[in-house]
Design an enzyme around this catalytic site. Sequence first.
Site, mmCIF file in Angstrom:
data_model
loop_
_atom_site.group_PDB
_atom_site.id
_atom_site.type_symbol
_atom_site.label_atom_id
_atom_site.label_comp_id
_atom_site.label_asym_id
_atom_site.label_seq_id
_atom_site.Cartn_x
_atom_site.Cartn_y
_atom_site.Cartn_z
ATOM 1 N N ARG A 71 2.051 -1.350 11.063
ATOM 2 C CA ARG A 71 3.218 -1.459 11.699
ATOM 3 C C ARG A 71 4.117 -3.120 12.441
ATOM 4 O O ARG A 71 5.304 -2.716 13.039
ATOM 5 C CB ARG A 71 3.615 0.033 13.409
ATOM 6 C CG ARG A 71 3.068 1.238 12.716
ATOM 7 C CD ARG A 71 2.018 2.056 13.287
ATOM 8 N NE ARG A 71 1.098 1.925 13.702
ATOM 9 C CZ ARG A 71 0.046 2.383 13.632
ATOM 10 N NH1 ARG A 71 0.633 3.524 14.282
ATOM 11 N NH2 ARG A 71 -0.716 2.596 13.307
ATOM 12 N N THR A 128 -12.501 15.443 -12.973
ATOM 13 C CA THR A 128 -11.188 16.053 -12.548
ATOM 14 C C THR A 128 -11.547 14.537 -11.577
ATOM 15 O O THR A 128 -10.160 14.357 -12.309
ATOM 16 C CB THR A 128 -11.611 17.248 -11.650
ATOM 17 O OG1 THR A 128 -12.086 17.762 -11.611
ATOM 18 C CG2 THR A 128 -10.616 16.874 -10.754
ATOM 19 N N TYR A 172 -11.133 12.494 -4.107
ATOM 20 C CA TYR A 172 -12.558 12.580 -3.512
ATOM 21 C C TYR A 172 -12.350 14.537 -4.795
ATOM 22 O O TYR A 172 -11.620 15.198 -4.319
ATOM 23 C CB TYR A 172 -12.565 13.463 -2.607
ATOM 24 C CG TYR A 172 -13.970 14.247 -1.631
ATOM 25 C CD1 TYR A 172 -14.464 12.990 -1.007
ATOM 26 C CD2 TYR A 172 -13.981 15.245 -2.273
ATOM 27 C CE1 TYR A 172 -15.996 14.220 -0.887
ATOM 28 C CE2 TYR A 172 -16.111 16.150 -1.977
ATOM 29 C CZ TYR A 172 -16.700 15.251 -1.093
ATOM 30 O OH TYR A 172 -16.986 15.425 -1.343
ATOM 31 N N ASP A 173 -13.125 14.507 -5.591
ATOM 32 C CA ASP A 173 -13.363 15.812 -6.818
ATOM 33 C C ASP A 173 -14.563 15.734 -7.654
ATOM 34 O O ASP A 173 -15.455 14.535 -7.545
ATOM 35 C CB ASP A 173 -12.191 16.197 -7.509
ATOM 36 C CG ASP A 173 -11.580 17.474 -7.291
ATOM 37 O OD1 ASP A 173 -12.737 18.323 -7.717
ATOM 38 O OD2 ASP A 173 -10.182 17.836 -7.246
ATOM 39 N N LYS A 222 0.855 -1.237 -0.239
ATOM 40 C CA LYS A 222 -0.323 0.169 -0.579
ATOM 41 C C LYS A 222 1.035 1.350 0.151
ATOM 42 O O LYS A 222 1.564 1.592 1.210
ATOM 43 C CB LYS A 222 -0.698 0.435 1.533
ATOM 44 C CG LYS A 222 -1.654 1.135 1.260
ATOM 45 C CD LYS A 222 -2.823 0.880 2.101
ATOM 46 C CE LYS A 222 -2.744 1.776 3.864
ATOM 47 N NZ LYS A 222 -1.937 2.603 3.872
ATOM 48 N N LYS A 252 -7.248 8.257 -1.883
ATOM 49 C CA LYS A 252 -8.731 8.671 -1.567
ATOM 50 C C LYS A 252 -9.025 9.424 -2.582
ATOM 51 O O LYS A 252 -9.349 10.872 -2.066
ATOM 52 C CB LYS A 252 -8.572 8.935 -0.019
ATOM 53 C CG LYS A 252 -7.846 7.373 1.165
ATOM 54 C CD LYS A 252 -8.444 8.063 2.042
ATOM 55 C CE LYS A 252 -7.643 6.703 3.838
ATOM 56 N NZ LYS A 252 -6.565 5.948 3.306
ATOM 57 N N ASP A 294 -3.602 4.389 -2.630
ATOM 58 C CA ASP A 294 -3.960 4.173 -1.333
ATOM 59 C C ASP A 294 -4.184 6.386 -1.471
ATOM 60 O O ASP A 294 -3.911 6.799 -0.017
ATOM 61 C CB ASP A 294 -3.785 4.303 -0.031
ATOM 62 C CG ASP A 294 -4.929 4.146 0.219
ATOM 63 O OD1 ASP A 294 -6.283 4.885 0.932
ATOM 64 O OD2 ASP A 294 -3.818 3.793 2.295
ATOM 65 N N THR A 298 -12.322 5.379 9.332
ATOM 66 C CA THR A 298 -12.452 5.011 11.099
ATOM 67 C C THR A 298 -11.912 6.437 11.725
ATOM 68 O O THR A 298 -12.097 5.778 12.944
ATOM 69 C CB THR A 298 -11.621 4.024 10.785
ATOM 70 O OG1 THR A 298 -9.855 4.302 10.123
ATOM 71 C CG2 THR A 298 -12.173 2.577 10.472
HETATM 72 O O1 C5P Z 1 0.537 0.411 10.903
HETATM 73 P P1 C5P Z 1 -0.743 -0.282 10.619
HETATM 74 O O2 C5P Z 1 -1.065 -1.688 11.050
HETATM 75 O O3 C5P Z 1 -2.244 0.206 11.926
HETATM 76 O O4 C5P Z 1 -1.258 0.351 9.658
HETATM 77 C C1 C5P Z 1 -2.509 0.631 8.553
HETATM 78 C C2 C5P Z 1 -2.046 1.198 7.926
HETATM 79 O O5 C5P Z 1 -3.786 1.593 7.109
HETATM 80 C C3 C5P Z 1 -1.597 3.177 7.278
HETATM 81 O O6 C5P Z 1 -1.612 3.897 6.566
HETATM 82 C C4 C5P Z 1 -3.777 3.316 8.019
HETATM 83 O O7 C5P Z 1 -3.143 4.829 7.822
HETATM 84 C C5 C5P Z 1 -4.664 2.174 7.029
HETATM 85 N N1 C5P Z 1 -5.540 2.328 6.882
HETATM 86 C C6 C5P Z 1 -6.666 2.693 8.664
HETATM 87 N N2 C5P Z 1 -7.465 2.672 8.374
HETATM 88 C C7 C5P Z 1 -8.420 3.113 7.731
HETATM 89 C C8 C5P Z 1 -7.644 3.499 6.522
HETATM 90 C C9 C5P Z 1 -6.472 3.214 6.498
HETATM 91 O O8 C5P Z 1 -5.739 2.228 9.674
HETATM 92 N N3 C5P Z 1 -10.101 3.113 7.356
#
Ligand code: C5P
Length: 230
Positions: free
Chosen positions: A209, A68, A63-64, A30, A61, A59, A118
């Site tokens: 992570r 566009t 929005y426009d 991603k 996202k 990723d 989220t």
């Molecule tokens: O490090 P971790 O496993 O928490 O990373 C989750 C990834 O998914 C991050 O890049 C975060 O920005 C993304 N993400 C998320 N929740 C969402 C949409 C994307 O954690 N609703």
Amino acid sequence: MKLCVALDLPSEQENIILAKTLKECDIWFKVGLRSFIRDGKNIVEKLKNINGDFKIFLDLKLYDIPNTMADAAESIAKLNVEMFNVHASSGRTAMKAVMERLKPLKNPPLVLSVTALTSFDDQNFRLVYGEHIEKKALQFARDTYECALDGVVCSVYESLAIKNATNKEFLTLTPGIRPFGNEQKDDQKRISDLKTAYENKCDFIVVGRPIYLANKPLDIVKKIMDEIPK
Ligand code: C5P
């Protein structure tokens, strides 16, 4: 269920080192806003040069306004990525415009929508969208399905309800995964382990992570791949 590793490290070099460490793995990456803005579109080519079979989820996202968004989608399709996303709240006309624009292409990327970020709690979601978050997220998922997109980004705990409200082939991609249930939650509120994600029929799990902060990311990825039921 496919594993998508979030390339969220603070520099391009660190992301590339991680990708090289995971060279032999059958995974998705991603690439998010930070990396794309900082490193540019060449990051896609650099990843593909490490392993041509790596799949990329961009990723951004979108929005426009519809035109566009369709223009941006067409440009994204030329980047050699396998998947990207838009906001469902950009509306049905915009989502349809994106899909219409991709239609004539030979191998268009998959397109997902983001239903509800989220980071919203119900109260703040209502302030923006005027409705209960879960109800509206399901409505966004239906809109997305009816506009012929391929799936949605959602929480593990929404995946089944979304499939039931649309179609079981409609893809769900779910972040907030702590694969073995014993990792740190970090800033994620509703986490899920691999087993729960599988039971909820998630098609893609996004893990950041727990992989890139591990001492041996390759061992963690191998362990995840071994534990994903075939
Ligand atoms: O490090 P971790 O496993 O928490 O990373 C989750 C990834 O998914 C991050 O890049 C975060 O920005 C993304 N993400 C998320 N929740 C969402 C949409 C994307 O954690 N609703």
